[in-house]
Design a protein around this motif. Structure first.
Motif, PDB file in Angstrom:
ATOM      1  N   MET A 145       0.779  -0.999  -0.052  1.00  0.00           N
ATOM      2  CA  MET A 145      -0.088   0.010  -0.034  1.00  0.00           C
ATOM      3  C   MET A 145       0.923   1.132  -0.042  1.00  0.00           C
ATOM      4  N   ASN A 146       0.701   2.181  -0.945  1.00  0.00           N
ATOM      5  CA  ASN A 146       1.576   3.475  -0.956  1.00  0.00           C
ATOM      6  C   ASN A 146       0.765   4.342  -0.138  1.00  0.00           C
ATOM      7  N   LYS A 147       1.465   5.149   0.626  1.00  0.00           N
ATOM      8  CA  LYS A 147       1.001   6.292   1.476  1.00  0.00           C
ATOM      9  C   LYS A 147       1.630   7.606   1.029  1.00  0.00           C
ATOM     10  N   ALA A 148       0.844   8.557   0.926  1.00  0.00           N
ATOM     11  CA  ALA A 148       1.469   9.763   0.594  1.00  0.00           C
ATOM     12  C   ALA A 148       2.286  10.223   1.684  1.00  0.00           C
ATOM     13  N   THR A 149       3.331  11.134   1.731  1.00  0.00           N
ATOM     14  CA  THR A 149       3.902  11.672   2.724  1.00  0.00           C
ATOM     15  C   THR A 149       4.015  13.233   2.495  1.00  0.00           C
ATOM     16  N   LEU A 150       4.286  13.938   3.469  1.00  0.00           N
ATOM     17  CA  LEU A 150       4.228  15.374   3.556  1.00  0.00           C
ATOM     18  C   LEU A 150       5.716  15.796   4.073  1.00  0.00           C
ATOM     19  N   THR A 151       6.474  16.493   3.545  1.00  0.00           N
ATOM     20  CA  THR A 151       7.850  16.836   4.339  1.00  0.00           C
ATOM     21  C   THR A 151       7.772  18.293   4.478  1.00  0.00           C
ATOM     22  N   LEU A 152       7.834  18.674   5.549  1.00  0.00           N
ATOM     23  CA  LEU A 152       8.067  20.198   5.947  1.00  0.00           C
ATOM     24  C   LEU A 152       9.584  20.245   6.507  1.00  0.00           C
ATOM     25  N   THR A 153      10.110  21.447   5.924  1.00  0.00           N
ATOM     26  CA  THR A 153      11.408  21.912   6.596  1.00  0.00           C
ATOM     27  C   THR A 153      11.065  22.833   7.731  1.00  0.00           C
ATOM     28  N   ILE A 154      12.417  23.088   8.427  1.00  0.00           N
ATOM     29  CA  ILE A 154      12.128  23.780   9.637  1.00  0.00           C
ATOM     30  C   ILE A 154      11.800  25.380   9.127  1.00  0.00           C
ATOM     31  N   ALA A 155      12.192  25.811   7.928  1.00  0.00           N
ATOM     32  CA  ALA A 155      11.680  27.008   7.465  1.00  0.00           C
ATOM     33  C   ALA A 155      10.355  27.015   7.085  1.00  0.00           C
ATOM     34  N   ASP A 156       9.709  26.018   6.645  1.00  0.00           N
ATOM     35  CA  ASP A 156       8.231  25.767   6.301  1.00  0.00           C
ATOM     36  C   ASP A 156       7.611  25.955   7.626  1.00  0.00           C
ATOM     37  N   ILE A 157       8.129  25.233   8.731  1.00  0.00           N
ATOM     38  CA  ILE A 157       7.446  25.206  10.065  1.00  0.00           C
ATOM     39  C   ILE A 157       7.593  26.870  10.604  1.00  0.00           C
ATOM     40  N   GLU A 158       8.676  27.220  10.579  1.00  0.00           N
ATOM     41  CA  GLU A 158       8.726  28.462  11.219  1.00  0.00           C
ATOM     42  C   GLU A 158       7.811  29.612  10.483  1.00  0.00           C
ATOM     43  N   ALA A 159       7.353  29.371   9.172  1.00  0.00           N
ATOM     44  CA  ALA A 159       6.762  30.614   8.430  1.00  0.00           C
ATOM     45  C   ALA A 159       5.075  30.065   8.765  1.00  0.00           C
ATOM     46  N   LEU A 160       4.782  29.056   9.275  1.00  0.00           N
ATOM     47  CA  LEU A 160       3.394  28.829  10.111  1.00  0.00           C
ATOM     48  C   LEU A 160       3.058  29.713  11.197  1.00  0.00           C
ATOM     49  N   SER A 161       1.886  29.701  11.384  1.00  0.00           N
ATOM     50  CA  SER A 161       1.382  30.772  12.396  1.00  0.00           C
ATOM     51  C   SER A 161       1.404  29.763  13.708  1.00  0.00           C
ATOM     52  N   THR A 162       1.480  30.568  14.837  1.00  0.00           N
ATOM     53  CA  THR A 162       1.668  29.970  16.213  1.00  0.00           C
ATOM     54  C   THR A 162       0.632  28.810  16.345  1.00  0.00           C
ATOM     55  N   ALA A 163      -0.675  29.022  15.937  1.00  0.00           N
ATOM     56  CA  ALA A 163      -1.724  28.158  16.133  1.00  0.00           C
ATOM     57  C   ALA A 163      -1.516  26.789  15.309  1.00  0.00           C
ATOM     58  N   ALA A 164      -1.142  26.998  14.044  1.00  0.00           N
ATOM     59  CA  ALA A 164      -0.560  25.876  12.977  1.00  0.00           C
ATOM     60  C   ALA A 164       0.576  25.132  13.663  1.00  0.00           C
ATOM     61  N   ARG A 165       1.485  25.802  14.248  1.00  0.00           N
ATOM     62  CA  ARG A 165       2.536  25.288  14.949  1.00  0.00           C
ATOM     63  C   ARG A 165       2.110  24.029  16.086  1.00  0.00           C
ATOM     64  N   GLU A 166       1.112  24.825  16.923  1.00  0.00           N
ATOM     65  CA  GLU A 166       0.731  24.008  18.011  1.00  0.00           C
ATOM     66  C   GLU A 166       0.065  22.787  17.467  1.00  0.00           C
ATOM     67  N   GLU A 167      -0.897  22.970  16.530  1.00  0.00           N
ATOM     68  CA  GLU A 167      -1.804  21.778  16.022  1.00  0.00           C
ATOM     69  C   GLU A 167      -0.696  20.753  15.383  1.00  0.00           C
ATOM     70  N   LEU A 168       0.488  21.111  14.798  1.00  0.00           N
ATOM     71  CA  LEU A 168       1.470  20.297  14.191  1.00  0.00           C
ATOM     72  C   LEU A 168       2.019  19.238  15.562  1.00  0.00           C
ATOM     73  N   GLN A 169       2.488  20.107  16.543  1.00  0.00           N
ATOM     74  CA  GLN A 169       3.084  19.538  17.693  1.00  0.00           C
ATOM     75  C   GLN A 169       1.952  18.542  18.357  1.00  0.00           C
ATOM     76  N   GLN A 170       0.725  18.954  18.381  1.00  0.00           N
ATOM     77  CA  GLN A 170      -0.160  18.029  19.017  1.00  0.00           C
ATOM     78  C   GLN A 170      -0.328  16.738  18.089  1.00  0.00           C
ATOM     79  N   LEU A 171      -0.390  16.970  16.834  1.00  0.00           N
ATOM     80  CA  LEU A 171      -0.584  15.738  15.872  1.00  0.00           C
ATOM     81  C   LEU A 171       0.536  14.772  16.001  1.00  0.00           C
ATOM     82  N   PHE A 172       1.900  15.362  15.950  1.00  0.00           N
ATOM     83  CA  PHE A 172       2.966  14.505  15.895  1.00  0.00           C
ATOM     84  C   PHE A 172       3.552  14.021  17.265  1.00  0.00           C
TER      85      PHE A 172
END
Length: 170
Positions: A1-28
């Protein structure tokens, strides 16, 4: 089964809003809190927290590491990089570096080399706040209060890139 992946660099994460970063932290990292951490319980190295990943040492590619080790580079700086790269993990001990760096008997003997590596890393990345190394915990002293050691680490990507740039095989 193939699963799609999403790659985010540190620069991508730093460009996100604080709320989006918090959601990523909760997710991972929420998964770690809900049982995945039990599988890691036997690991000798601590699991990184979200803030350490977002604020940790810089990620350098192989090409960037080649620029980092390019001439002119001081013998002490090259010894530091080679010792870090020769470790099996991105973590290293200052005592190991002191043992290999020429004319280095104590950490102060390497201040200029560390400063040079930080400057070069910041120049390569174009980021005045980038850190090449992340120092962990407190300094380690013996019973007579004499400095013994300190643990530092570079990012996993930088460690792998340094190994490749220096021709060190796994």
């Amino acid at each position: 089964m193939n699963k799609a992946t999403l790659t985010l660099t540190i620069a991508d994460i730093e460009a996100l809003s604080t709320a989006a970063r918090e959601e990523l932290q909760q997710l991972f990292f929420g998964a770690l809190e809900q049982g995945v951490s039990n599988a890691l319980a036997g690991r000798p190295e601590p699991v990184e927290t979200a803030s350490e990943i977002l604020e940790g040492p810089a990620d350098l590619t192989v090409a960037m590491c080649r620029r980092l080790i390019a001439h002119p580079i001081h013998d002490k700086s090259l010894a530091i990089l080679r010792t870090i790269a020769q470790n099996e993990t991105p973590r290293f001990r200052m005592a190991d570096i002191l043992a290999t760096a020429p004319d280095a008997k104590e950490p102060n003997d390497l201040r200029g080399a560390w400063a040079g590596l930080s400057r070069r890393t910041r120049t390569i990345l174009g980021n005045d706040e980038a850190e090449f190394v992340w120092w962990e915990g407190e300094l380690i002293y013996d019973d007579a209060h004499k400095y013994v050691d300190r643990v530092g680490r570079v990012s996993v990507i930088t460690h792998q890139s340094l190994r490749a740039a220096l021709g060190i095989r796994s």
